[in-house]
Design an enzyme around this catalytic site. Structure first.
Site, PDB file in Angstrom:
ATOM      1  N   LYS A  80       0.840  -1.200   0.000  1.00 15.92           N
ATOM      2  CA  LYS A  80       0.000   0.000   0.000  1.00 15.92           C
ATOM      3  C   LYS A  80       0.873   1.246   0.000  1.00 15.92           C
ATOM      4  O   LYS A  80       1.866   1.313   0.725  1.00 15.92           O
ATOM      5  CB  LYS A  80      -0.897  -0.039   1.238  1.00 15.92           C
ATOM      6  CG  LYS A  80      -1.862   1.130   1.394  1.00 15.92           C
ATOM      7  CD  LYS A  80      -2.683   0.945   2.669  1.00 15.92           C
ATOM      8  CE  LYS A  80      -3.693   2.055   2.864  1.00 15.92           C
ATOM      9  NZ  LYS A  80      -4.538   1.841   4.067  1.00 15.92           N
ATOM     10  N   SER A 149      -9.268   1.959   3.017  1.00 15.25           N
ATOM     11  CA  SER A 149      -8.367   2.719   2.184  1.00 15.25           C
ATOM     12  C   SER A 149      -7.335   1.855   1.447  1.00 15.25           C
ATOM     13  O   SER A 149      -6.642   2.335   0.547  1.00 15.25           O
ATOM     14  CB  SER A 149      -7.608   3.739   3.053  1.00 15.25           C
ATOM     15  OG  SER A 149      -6.871   3.083   4.084  1.00 15.25           O
ATOM     16  N   SER A 173     -10.136  -0.395   7.075  1.00 17.41           N
ATOM     17  CA  SER A 173      -9.415  -0.342   5.810  1.00 17.41           C
ATOM     18  C   SER A 173      -8.721  -1.630   5.392  1.00 17.41           C
ATOM     19  O   SER A 173      -8.135  -1.692   4.314  1.00 17.41           O
ATOM     20  CB  SER A 173      -8.384   0.795   5.845  1.00 17.41           C
ATOM     21  OG  SER A 173      -9.045   2.039   5.910  1.00 17.41           O
TER      22      SER A 173
END
Length: 430
Positions: A80, A149, A173
């Site tokens: 990420k 996210s 997330s």
């Protein structure tokens, strides 16, 4: 299942590991298979912000020429874009940091590399890991959100681009995008995984975890991230006894949609001989509110530099969250932290009569549209409590998108949670 009959980009990590160790599978071939899948699908899914194909192939060649490095030897993984990487830019999903090149890896990334994993690229995060969406689409239906996210990490694993990827959770997330994309998502016990080198939003809530296509795969990743070899012990999965499961609809159950309710009914039937209802302590009705306030207060202050220097580059939703957070007094935050500490102390009692809890992950399947990442409602309390969670996909919703539920474990008992999750997942999918 074997490498012979399974496309390499779909091979699960726990299956690939022994083949790579015995040199029956080439790390270069596995990396190339994943890169080929990315080339085929990335234009549609948009899971990545940066690829490091040449470096990944060079690393794979080095691994083939040397000894087995660790649990993740030769496995491709994605990171990420909230984690620093010394060899790829890290922009946190924000124009403020476009082109930023960190000098060092985040600790979690370095641990994966040390264990032999091969970094393929940086995956899309929402803006500063908040609610404003990135470019990623749900691989099951491109008109639907992948969640957030950690959107790119979940979508890449779901689409066969990667066997493993790293993400974070401050509200929902990890679990929410895992649910929307139909993969296994693992949120460890709070602070079991080092957060050094990860953009901070909330010290009280931020948790590093990851995605894979099976429980055994996230267990491999978890063992590397936590340093706890018990998580990946094959005996945990091959000899696991039936767990005592607490059915925990939570106080927010009235907001569950038909897809989640149907998945719940399916799970109740499949697990009937091993599950009993569990009622949460009445004072915990306010935990969702506490989580929201803690997140807003700490995020507003963690992003002070961005707020003071680059406010015009922040999205309107993030500016609104910061405004809300700044309106919360320090006295209120101190009270919320006391309530959090008290609830975390009480959480152990939930497991006096149960080994794990079954709970909803999301309101339902991934919503249509790309202007929202969905509601993390069913994740907020568990994140506040710091408990380990695993999302298990096993059903389909009204529009054919993935639906599942999450298992929640006792604090620090991640190895037992993962063993139970493997056992439960096998029965939910049978």
């Amino acid at each position: 299942m074997s490498a012979t009959f399974t496309p390499l980009h779909r091979l699960e990590a726990w299956q690939a590991v022994p083949l790579l160790a015995r040199r029956e599978l080439s790390a270069v071939d596995l990396v190339r298979a994943c890169l080929d899948r990315i080339a085929e699908r990335e234009a549609q899914v948009q899971a990545f912000v940066q690829l490091g194909a040449d470096a990944a192939l060079a690393t794979a060649l080095e691994l083939e020429a040397g000894p087995v490095r660790g649990l993740l030897h030769g496995l491709p993984f994605g990171v990420k874009d909230l984690f620093d990487t010394f060899d790829l830019p890290t922009a946190y999903g924000s124009p403020i940091y476009a082109g930023r090149q960190p000098p060092a890896d985040a600790a979690a990334v370095a641990l994966c590399r040390e264990a032999g994993a091969v970094l393929l690229g940086k995956t899309v995060t929402t803006e500063l890991a908040n609610m404003f969406p990135g470019a990623t689409r749900n691989p099951h239906h491109l008109a639907h959100t992948p969640g957030g996210s950690s959107s790119g990490s979940a979508a890449a694993v779901a689409d066969g681009m990667l066997p493993l990827s790293l993400g974070t959770q401050t509200a929902g997330s990890l679990i929410r995008p895992a649910a929307f994309c139909g993969v296994v998502g693992y949120k460890p016990t709070h602070n079991r995984v080092p957060k050094a080198g990860v953009k901070s939003l909330s010290e009280t809530l931020d948790t590093v975890g990851g995605f894979a296509r099976s429980v055994r795969d996230v267990a491999l990743l978890g063992a590397v991230l936590t340093g706890d070899a018990r998580l990946a012990d094959p005996a945990n999965f091959e000899q696991a006894a039936a767990p005592r499961i607490g059915l925990c609809r939570t106080f927010e159950w009235a907001q569950a949609g038909d897809d989640t309710q149907q998945a719940w009914a399916q799970a109740e039937k499949a697990l009937a001989d091993h599950a009993t209802p569990l009622t949460l302590p009445v004072p915990w009705r306010g935990l969702v509110r506490v989580q929201k306030e803690v997140q807003a207060f700490e995020t507003a202050r963690s992003l002070s530099h961005e707020r003071l220097r680059y406010r015009e580059l922040l999205s309107a939703p993030l500016q609104a969250l910061i405004t809300d957070g700044l309106a919360i007094s320090g006295e209120t935050h101190a009270r919320n932290l006391r309530a959090t500490a008290s609830a975390r102390q009480q959480a152990q009692a939930l497991f006096d009569q149960h080994d794990v809890l079954l709970a909803p992950s999301t309101l339902g399947e991934a919503p249509r549209g790309l202007d929202s990442t969905g509601d993390p409602l069913f994740c907020r309390s568990w994140t506040l409590l710091g408990l380990p969670c695993v999302h298990l996909p096993f059903a389909r919703g009204r529009y054919g998108l993935p639906v599942g539920l999450q298992l929640v474990g006792a604090p620090g008992d991640d190895h037992r949670l993962l063993a139970a999750a493997h056992w439960v997942h096998q029965r939910l999918r049978s």
